[in-house]
Design a protein around this motif. Sequence first.
Motif, short mmCIF file in Angstrom:
data_model
loop_
_atom_site.label_atom_id
_atom_site.label_comp_id
_atom_site.label_asym_id
_atom_site.label_seq_id
_atom_site.Cartn_x
_atom_site.Cartn_y
_atom_site.Cartn_z
N LEU A 1 3.96 -2.11 -5.17
CA LEU A 1 3.62 -2.49 -4.17
C LEU A 1 3.49 -1.27 -3.18
CD1 LEU A 1 5.37 -5.71 -3.25
CD2 LEU A 1 3.20 -5.56 -4.42
N GLU A 2 4.31 -0.36 -3.23
CA GLU A 2 4.02 0.80 -2.47
C GLU A 2 2.75 1.41 -2.86
OE1 GLU A 2 6.06 1.60 0.12
OE2 GLU A 2 7.55 -0.10 -0.19
N GLN A 3 2.47 1.71 -4.05
CA GLN A 3 1.21 2.34 -4.45
C GLN A 3 0.11 1.51 -4.07
OE1 GLN A 3 0.41 4.94 -5.66
NE2 GLN A 3 -1.35 4.88 -6.74
N GLU A 4 0.48 0.17 -4.17
CA GLU A 4 -0.93 -0.49 -3.46
C GLU A 4 -1.12 -0.23 -2.28
OE1 GLU A 4 -1.81 -5.48 -3.92
OE2 GLU A 4 -0.40 -4.87 -2.70
N VAL B 1 -4.75 1.00 -1.00
CA VAL B 1 -5.67 0.13 0.17
C VAL B 1 -5.88 0.92 1.19
CG1 VAL B 1 -5.26 -1.94 1.96
CG2 VAL B 1 -4.59 -2.18 -0.48
N GLU B 2 -4.94 1.82 1.79
CA GLU B 2 -5.06 2.82 2.89
C GLU B 2 -6.32 3.90 2.84
OE1 GLU B 2 -2.74 5.62 6.05
OE2 GLU B 2 -1.85 4.88 4.36
N GLN B 3 -6.14 4.26 1.50
CA GLN B 3 -7.40 5.25 1.14
C GLN B 3 -8.58 4.37 1.07
OE1 GLN B 3 -6.78 8.59 0.74
NE2 GLN B 3 -5.02 8.04 1.68
N ARG C 1 3.24 -3.52 5.57
CA ARG C 1 2.15 -2.50 6.21
C ARG C 1 0.84 -2.87 5.46
NH1 ARG C 1 0.34 2.77 5.28
NH2 ARG C 1 -0.63 3.62 7.12
N CYS C 2 0.77 -3.23 4.24
CA CYS C 2 -0.47 -3.43 3.63
C CYS C 2 -0.99 -4.47 4.27
CB CYS C 2 -0.05 -3.61 2.20
SG CYS C 2 -1.63 -3.68 1.21
N LEU D 1 -4.88 -4.69 6.12
CA LEU D 1 -5.73 -5.61 5.66
C LEU D 1 -6.22 -6.55 6.69
CD1 LEU D 1 -4.68 -6.19 2.08
CD2 LEU D 1 -6.61 -5.20 2.69
N GLU D 2 -5.16 -7.06 7.59
CA GLU D 2 -5.70 -7.86 8.54
C GLU D 2 -6.34 -7.39 9.51
OE1 GLU D 2 -1.60 -9.15 9.56
OE2 GLU D 2 -1.56 -10.55 7.96
#
Length: 318
Positions: free
Chosen positions: A86-89, A93-95, A114-115, A119-120
């Motif tokens: 999930l940290e890698q996700e 997502v940020e990138q 944070r992810c 996204l929100e």
Amino acid sequence: MTVSRALRDGTSVNAKKRSAIVQVAEELGYVFDSRAANLRQQRTGFVAVTIPSINNANFADTVRGLSDGLKPHGLQTLLGYTDYDLEQEEHLVEQMLRRRPEAIVLTGGHHTDRCRRLLENAQIPVVETWDLPGVPLGHVVGFSNAAAAGLLVDHLVDLGKSRIAFIGGDTARDSRGADRRAGFVAAMRRHGLDATRLVDAGTPPISMQQGADAMAGLLRSLPDIEAAICVSDLVAFGALSECQRCSVAVPGQICIAGFGDYEIAGMCVPSLTTIDPLPHRIGQMAADLVVQALSHPVGTAPSCLQITPVLRVRQTSA
């Protein structure tokens, strides 16, 4: 400006002049740079996608269905690989959001806080797949992994099996695998059966070898076991291979079931009972949601489209 118009789709340049320009561009190896036009139109032409494994046939089928559905609309996919982390996700997502995708399609409904915030705040369509999250970020195309595992338990119980084990992996890393394990436990308890035969095969993605090793341990510790449900077809194939090495008859002495309906499930001997989650269809439906959301950006309510997985009964539980 004439060259620019000629190299863009929907050009207003006459056919003869455009043909001459395209021919020169081909000779020069020139590729049209669309960044300025995209910036002006606020379009990038790509949809970001995250998958947990790049060697999983199910996720490959989902990406293919998604890509096929997006291509006619001039959209391409940008793929990110999370490795069940999930940290890698979150990092991916940020990138991806920095590159301004027009939408993002995620595998699963579990994300870091944070992810979720990223996204929100992105203000683009978000589609979560392969799951039914309790609090969706936007659109959903998925199914209950727990209920799907329950189908396998019900099938084996109907065959008269009661001593059934579940072979899975690290549930902290694979939420869908965790749901399948929880579905196994709930279904066994519903039938009044012992739900404690749970075998940890290692860290996802679990290989065939890990499936074989898990079955070897299961046969040593619980020699009276009647059936094993595996978190994936790869694990089940490894378990089946180990039974064949140990001269344990399948399905005579033990039934085996997998999950995913990979090609290997129908090709191995005996063929493998499994759950078909319709991965290509998941991708197609996700593509439809993305296209609809981009076509009608205002007033499009989030959709939750539920897939109904199919139980494929084959020789390992005949």
